[in-house]
Design a protein around this motif. Structure first.
Motif, PDB file in Angstrom:
ATOM      1  N   ALA A  84      24.520  24.059  27.572  1.00 58.33           N
ATOM      2  CA  ALA A  84      23.147  23.636  27.867  1.00 58.33           C
ATOM      3  C   ALA A  84      22.672  22.599  26.855  1.00 58.33           C
ATOM      4  O   ALA A  84      22.036  21.597  27.223  1.00 58.33           O
ATOM      5  CB  ALA A  84      22.221  24.847  27.867  1.00 58.33           C
ATOM      6  N   SER A  85      22.966  22.816  25.581  1.00 62.08           N
ATOM      7  CA  SER A  85      22.583  21.843  24.559  1.00 62.08           C
ATOM      8  C   SER A  85      23.286  20.510  24.776  1.00 62.08           C
ATOM      9  O   SER A  85      22.680  19.435  24.642  1.00 62.08           O
ATOM     10  CB  SER A  85      22.923  22.388  23.169  1.00 62.08           C
ATOM     11  N   ALA A  86      24.573  20.571  25.131  1.00 63.00           N
ATOM     12  CA  ALA A  86      25.321  19.338  25.375  1.00 63.00           C
ATOM     13  C   ALA A  86      24.764  18.594  26.578  1.00 63.00           C
ATOM     14  O   ALA A  86      24.629  17.362  26.558  1.00 63.00           O
ATOM     15  CB  ALA A  86      26.801  19.668  25.588  1.00 63.00           C
ATOM     16  N   LEU A  87      24.426  19.340  27.629  1.00 63.34           N
ATOM     17  CA  LEU A  87      23.868  18.698  28.821  1.00 63.34           C
ATOM     18  C   LEU A  87      22.537  18.026  28.502  1.00 63.34           C
ATOM     19  O   LEU A  87      22.245  16.923  29.001  1.00 63.34           O
ATOM     20  CB  LEU A  87      23.681  19.733  29.927  1.00 63.34           C
ATOM     21  N   ALA A  88      21.728  18.663  27.655  1.00 62.28           N
ATOM     22  CA  ALA A  88      20.452  18.059  27.269  1.00 62.28           C
ATOM     23  C   ALA A  88      20.670  16.758  26.511  1.00 62.28           C
ATOM     24  O   ALA A  88      19.958  15.764  26.739  1.00 62.28           O
ATOM     25  CB  ALA A  88      19.659  19.048  26.417  1.00 62.28           C
ATOM     26  N   LEU A  89      21.656  16.718  25.626  1.00 63.72           N
ATOM     27  CA  LEU A  89      21.958  15.494  24.884  1.00 63.72           C
ATOM     28  C   LEU A  89      22.438  14.393  25.824  1.00 63.72           C
ATOM     29  O   LEU A  89      22.079  13.215  25.669  1.00 63.72           O
ATOM     30  CB  LEU A  89      23.013  15.769  23.816  1.00 63.72           C
ATOM     31  N   ILE A  90      23.253  14.767  26.804  1.00 60.10           N
ATOM     32  CA  ILE A  90      23.759  13.770  27.756  1.00 60.10           C
ATOM     33  C   ILE A  90      22.624  13.210  28.599  1.00 60.10           C
ATOM     34  O   ILE A  90      22.550  11.996  28.859  1.00 60.10           O
ATOM     35  CB  ILE A  90      24.850  14.402  28.641  1.00 60.10           C
ATOM     36  N   VAL A  91      21.712  14.079  29.044  1.00 59.43           N
ATOM     37  CA  VAL A  91      20.592  13.630  29.880  1.00 59.43           C
ATOM     38  C   VAL A  91      19.694  12.664  29.110  1.00 59.43           C
ATOM     39  O   VAL A  91      19.235  11.643  29.649  1.00 59.43           O
ATOM     40  CB  VAL A  91      19.786  14.848  30.374  1.00 59.43           C
ATOM     41  N   VAL A  92      19.437  12.968  27.835  1.00 59.03           N
ATOM     42  CA  VAL A  92      18.495  12.157  27.055  1.00 59.03           C
ATOM     43  C   VAL A  92      19.151  10.899  26.510  1.00 59.03           C
ATOM     44  O   VAL A  92      18.584   9.804  26.562  1.00 59.03           O
ATOM     45  CB  VAL A  92      17.899  12.993  25.906  1.00 59.03           C
TER      46      VAL A  92
END
Length: 291
Positions: A133-141
């Motif tokens: 989830a943290s990695a996905l948030a970094l990718i989205v931003v």
């Protein structure tokens, strides 16, 4: 007239009674030892078998097929770049967490406001979230910044998000246990500036927490898989990602040999944490220093 009282029978009964009282304690102790040894065997035996698989000629034939370092050489030849890449990521993560985490832990420990407690909870939030989830948030931003997304610093950013709470909490725990305010006031009365007080008073007293946090950050960074797996590219494949690839696509002997390389990197850090008596909060190191 002399009266002789025979207490032999009474003493024997008392001894049997004492032995009867101690028997349950012995049984409980033996049971605890049995459970502990069984758990150790449950955890250690698979590790030993995995190590042996990386040192045998043929895993399915076992040790009878002979011992070899061929798989270790092959792993090092193919994946030594991942080893050095993991070390680079861990070193960069440590530098960033030291620069940001030590002042943050010190400030949170000094502040008694609700805002400081709220910020502390926000810093700990990435630990509660799954790494994916943290990695996905970094990718989205930040995924839209192509150069940043494809660079090693993208993985470093993810590791900082994940490991920074350990540095902050370790430093804050030690700072809260030491009366830094009184020490700083004494140094200020002698004419020391804030930077001088921070360098000569604060940092020496925070050393146990900094050491605990540093060991935790490096260990977690080297072994982090979930977050790294989402953030990595073919050119930024770290040690845990390479380990997963070897078990998925190559012989089990090569995957086990890769595990040995992983152990060689992480075990010294774990032993150092035990030997120095530090943990993620820094309290053990503080008690050892005071002792």
């Amino acid at each position: 007239m002399n009266v002789i009282v025979d207490t032999t029978a009474g003493n024997g009964h008392g001894a049997r009674r004492i032995a009867h009282l101690f028997m349950p304690r012995r049984l409980i102790a033996l049971g605890q030892w049995a459970v502990t040894l069984a758990l150790c065997a449950f955890l250690i035996v698979p590790v030993v078998m995995s190590v042996m698989a990386g040192l045998t000629v043929n895993y399915f034939r076992g040790v009878s097929s002979g011992l070899t370092v061929r798989w270790l050489v092959e792993v090092w030849t193919q994946y030594h770049a991942s080893v050095f890449l993991s070390l680079e990521v861990a070193a960069a993560t440590l530098v960033v967490t030291l620069i940001t985490g030590v002042p943050a832990g010190y400030a949170l420990a000094r502040s008694k406001t609700r805002a400081a407690r709220f910020v502390e909870e926000l810093l700990v939030l990435p630990i509660a979230l799954p790494g994916l989830a943290s990695a996905l948030a970094l990718i989205v931003v930040y995924g839209g910044f192509t150069a940043f997304r494809m660079s090693l610093w993208f993985i470093v950013a993810g590791h900082v998000v994940f490991t920074l709470p350990f540095m902050v909490r370790a430093v804050a725990a030690v700072a809260a246990s030491v009366d830094l305010r009184t020490l700083e006031e004494g140094a200020a009365s002698l004419g020391a500036t804030f930077l001088e007080r921070f360098r000569t008073v604060v940092l020496p007293n925070l050393r146990p927490g900094i050491l605990a946090g540093a060991l935790a950050v490096v260990t977690l960074s080297i072994g982090e898989f979930n977050l790294t797996w989402m953030l990595h590219t073919p050119d930024t494949k770290t040690l845990p990602v390479g380990l997963a690839d070897t078990y998925a696509s190559l012989r089990i002997e090569i995957g086990s040999a890769y595990t040995i390389v992983f152990f060689v990197m992480t075990m010294p850090l774990l032993v150092a944490m035990q030997w120095l008596g530090v943990d993620a909060t820094g309290q053990r190191a503080l008690r050892r220093k005071r002792g």
